[in-house]
Design a protein around this motif. Structure first.
Motif, mmCIF file in Angstrom:
data_model
loop_
_atom_site.group_PDB
_atom_site.id
_atom_site.type_symbol
_atom_site.label_atom_id
_atom_site.label_comp_id
_atom_site.label_asym_id
_atom_site.label_seq_id
_atom_site.Cartn_x
_atom_site.Cartn_y
_atom_site.Cartn_z
ATOM 1 N N PRO A 173 0.805 -1.222 0.000
ATOM 2 C CA PRO A 173 0.000 0.000 0.000
ATOM 3 C C PRO A 173 0.839 1.273 0.000
ATOM 4 C CG PRO A 173 -0.795 -1.528 1.651
ATOM 5 C CD PRO A 173 0.483 -2.084 1.124
ATOM 6 N N GLU A 174 2.054 1.197 0.571
ATOM 7 C CA GLU A 174 2.896 2.390 0.617
ATOM 8 C C GLU A 174 3.498 2.721 -0.748
ATOM 9 O OE1 GLU A 174 4.506 3.226 4.821
ATOM 10 O OE2 GLU A 174 5.044 1.162 4.319
ATOM 11 N N ALA A 175 3.376 1.809 -1.696
ATOM 12 C CA ALA A 175 3.844 2.086 -3.053
ATOM 13 C C ALA A 175 2.864 2.992 -3.805
ATOM 14 C CB ALA A 175 4.064 0.787 -3.816
ATOM 15 N N ASN A 176 1.666 3.185 -3.244
ATOM 16 C CA ASN A 176 0.710 4.151 -3.799
ATOM 17 C C ASN A 176 1.136 5.528 -3.297
ATOM 18 O OD1 ASN A 176 -1.069 2.221 -5.041
ATOM 19 N ND2 ASN A 176 -1.766 1.711 -2.987
ATOM 20 N N ARG A 177 1.745 6.323 -4.157
ATOM 21 C CA ARG A 177 2.274 7.619 -3.721
ATOM 22 C C ARG A 177 1.150 8.586 -3.372
ATOM 23 N NH1 ARG A 177 6.102 9.749 -7.945
ATOM 24 N NH2 ARG A 177 4.676 8.688 -9.337
ATOM 25 N N GLY A 178 1.318 9.234 -2.226
ATOM 26 C CA GLY A 178 0.328 10.200 -1.775
ATOM 27 C C GLY A 178 -0.598 9.668 -0.697
ATOM 28 N N GLY A 179 -0.460 8.396 -0.348
ATOM 29 C CA GLY A 179 -1.281 7.825 0.719
ATOM 30 C C GLY A 179 -0.808 8.315 2.083
ATOM 31 N N THR A 180 -1.669 8.171 3.075
ATOM 32 C CA THR A 180 -1.367 8.621 4.430
ATOM 33 C C THR A 180 -1.332 7.431 5.365
ATOM 34 O OG1 THR A 180 -2.578 10.665 3.996
ATOM 35 C CG2 THR A 180 -2.131 10.139 6.293
ATOM 36 N N GLN A 181 -0.199 7.270 6.074
ATOM 37 C CA GLN A 181 -0.130 6.188 7.052
ATOM 38 C C GLN A 181 -1.100 6.483 8.183
ATOM 39 O OE1 GLN A 181 3.761 5.020 8.576
ATOM 40 N NE2 GLN A 181 2.818 4.546 10.536
ATOM 41 N N VAL A 182 -1.908 5.485 8.541
ATOM 42 C CA VAL A 182 -2.904 5.668 9.600
ATOM 43 C C VAL A 182 -2.690 4.725 10.785
ATOM 44 C CG1 VAL A 182 -4.680 6.575 8.059
ATOM 45 C CG2 VAL A 182 -4.541 4.109 8.470
ATOM 46 N N TRP A 183 -1.817 3.755 10.633
ATOM 47 C CA TRP A 183 -1.620 2.771 11.689
ATOM 48 C C TRP A 183 -0.298 2.059 11.462
ATOM 49 C CZ3 TRP A 183 -0.963 -2.544 11.547
ATOM 50 C CH2 TRP A 183 -1.122 -3.228 12.758
ATOM 51 N N ALA A 184 0.374 1.670 12.557
ATOM 52 C CA ALA A 184 1.563 0.822 12.496
ATOM 53 C C ALA A 184 1.477 -0.183 13.635
ATOM 54 C CB ALA A 184 2.844 1.651 12.612
ATOM 55 N N ALA A 185 1.916 -1.396 13.359
ATOM 56 C CA ALA A 185 1.873 -2.443 14.383
ATOM 57 C C ALA A 185 2.841 -2.109 15.513
ATOM 58 C CB ALA A 185 2.231 -3.795 13.765
ATOM 59 N N GLU A 186 2.410 -2.334 16.744
ATOM 60 C CA GLU A 186 3.271 -2.063 17.897
ATOM 61 C C GLU A 186 4.488 -2.969 17.900
ATOM 62 O OE1 GLU A 186 1.210 -2.078 21.618
ATOM 63 O OE2 GLU A 186 -0.320 -0.691 20.901
ATOM 64 N N ASP A 187 4.307 -4.233 17.495
ATOM 65 C CA ASP A 187 5.401 -5.196 17.542
ATOM 66 C C ASP A 187 6.290 -5.146 16.298
ATOM 67 O OD1 ASP A 187 3.347 -6.212 15.922
ATOM 68 O OD2 ASP A 187 3.995 -8.282 16.276
ATOM 69 N N ALA A 188 5.861 -4.427 15.258
ATOM 70 C CA ALA A 188 6.642 -4.330 14.025
ATOM 71 C C ALA A 188 6.235 -3.040 13.299
ATOM 72 C CB ALA A 188 6.397 -5.553 13.144
ATOM 73 N N PRO A 189 6.865 -1.927 13.624
ATOM 74 C CA PRO A 189 6.448 -0.628 13.070
ATOM 75 C C PRO A 189 6.478 -0.545 11.545
ATOM 76 C CG PRO A 189 8.030 -0.332 14.863
ATOM 77 C CD PRO A 189 7.946 -1.801 14.587
ATOM 78 N N GLU A 190 7.198 -1.460 10.915
ATOM 79 C CA GLU A 190 7.219 -1.462 9.445
ATOM 80 C C GLU A 190 5.924 -2.019 8.851
ATOM 81 O OE1 GLU A 190 8.764 -5.461 10.719
ATOM 82 O OE2 GLU A 190 9.058 -3.410 11.409
ATOM 83 N N VAL A 191 5.096 -2.666 9.672
ATOM 84 C CA VAL A 191 3.797 -3.171 9.237
ATOM 85 C C VAL A 191 2.787 -2.042 9.421
ATOM 86 C CG1 VAL A 191 1.993 -4.887 9.620
ATOM 87 C CG2 VAL A 191 4.404 -5.533 9.849
ATOM 88 N N ARG A 192 2.260 -1.554 8.293
ATOM 89 C CA ARG A 192 1.444 -0.338 8.335
ATOM 90 C C ARG A 192 0.158 -0.495 7.540
ATOM 91 N NH1 ARG A 192 6.800 1.829 6.826
ATOM 92 N NH2 ARG A 192 7.721 2.653 8.723
ATOM 93 N N ALA A 193 -0.766 0.415 7.836
ATOM 94 C CA ALA A 193 -1.972 0.585 7.022
ATOM 95 C C ALA A 193 -1.934 2.011 6.487
ATOM 96 C CB ALA A 193 -3.230 0.360 7.849
ATOM 97 N N VAL A 194 -2.374 2.162 5.247
ATOM 98 C CA VAL A 194 -2.315 3.445 4.552
ATOM 99 C C VAL A 194 -3.708 3.782 4.036
ATOM 100 C CG1 VAL A 194 -1.295 4.642 2.576
ATOM 101 C CG2 VAL A 194 0.085 3.024 3.886
#
Length: 182
Positions: A76-97
């Motif tokens: 999802p982060e490959a979609n340019r212009g998206g906004t990160q809205v969440w990151a996993a506590e145990d793995a901050p690289e796991v995100r929702a956009v």
């Protein structure tokens, strides 16, 4: 959206209460006036969230607020212009956009942006539309639960419809790779 009309709309039943017997229970529950905010999301990865969109016209017609989630097989982060809205506590690289039709889709895979663009054209009064996208292979059940709790705290869902399009039923079974991690 004709698909979701009560059966008596097509056939002249003598008793309108026949609708109660001809409308699926899940549909009656979604159309309940107490249910105002509905989270439609894929749960099998890939285009499952698109299959869920078959419900959207009738839900919009019924005055429901619909929030879309894509349990995606693309980054999802490959979609340019998206906004990160969440990151996993145990793995901050796991995100929702959160992506919109204004984003530039990933050249490899970005159906969420195309869906937002389509919805912006189809329902301009409610534009801009957004989809929460998250990479399926990064998620475990606890991470997905945490993300959904976060989205619920933002939108206050009255109902969740998690849809698996069943596209994998078209496979032979000898394909390599992960089909659905949840």
């Amino acid at each position: 959206h004709l698909f979701f009309r009560p059966l008596y709309a097509f056939f002249p039943f003598p008793f309108p209460q026949m609708d109660r017997f001809c409308t699926p229970t899940y549909w009656r529950k979604l159309l309940d006036p107490a249910v105002q905010v509905i989270f439609l999301t894929g749960c099998g990865g890939g285009f499952d969230f698109v299959h869920n969109l078959t419900l959207l016209p009738a839900l919009v017609e019924a005055g429901k607020t619909v929030v879309l989630g894509s349990y995606s097989f693309g980054d999802p982060e490959a979609n340019r212009g998206g906004t990160q809205v969440w990151a996993a506590e145990d793995a901050p690289e796991v995100r929702a956009v959160r992506v919109t039709g204004e984003c530039i889709p990933s050249p490899g895979y970005g159906p969420e942006v195309g869906v937002c663009q389509f919805l912006d054209q189809r329902y301009p009064a409610k534009a801009p539309h957004e989809v929460y996208a998250y990479y399926a292979r990064d998620f475990s059940v606890p991470r997905l639960s945490s993300l959904w709790r976060e989205l619920d705290s933002r939108h206050h869902f009255d109902a969740v419809v998690a849809f698996d399009g069943g596209s994998d039923s078209l496979m032979r079974g000898d394909e390599s790779g992960l089909g659905d991690p949840i």
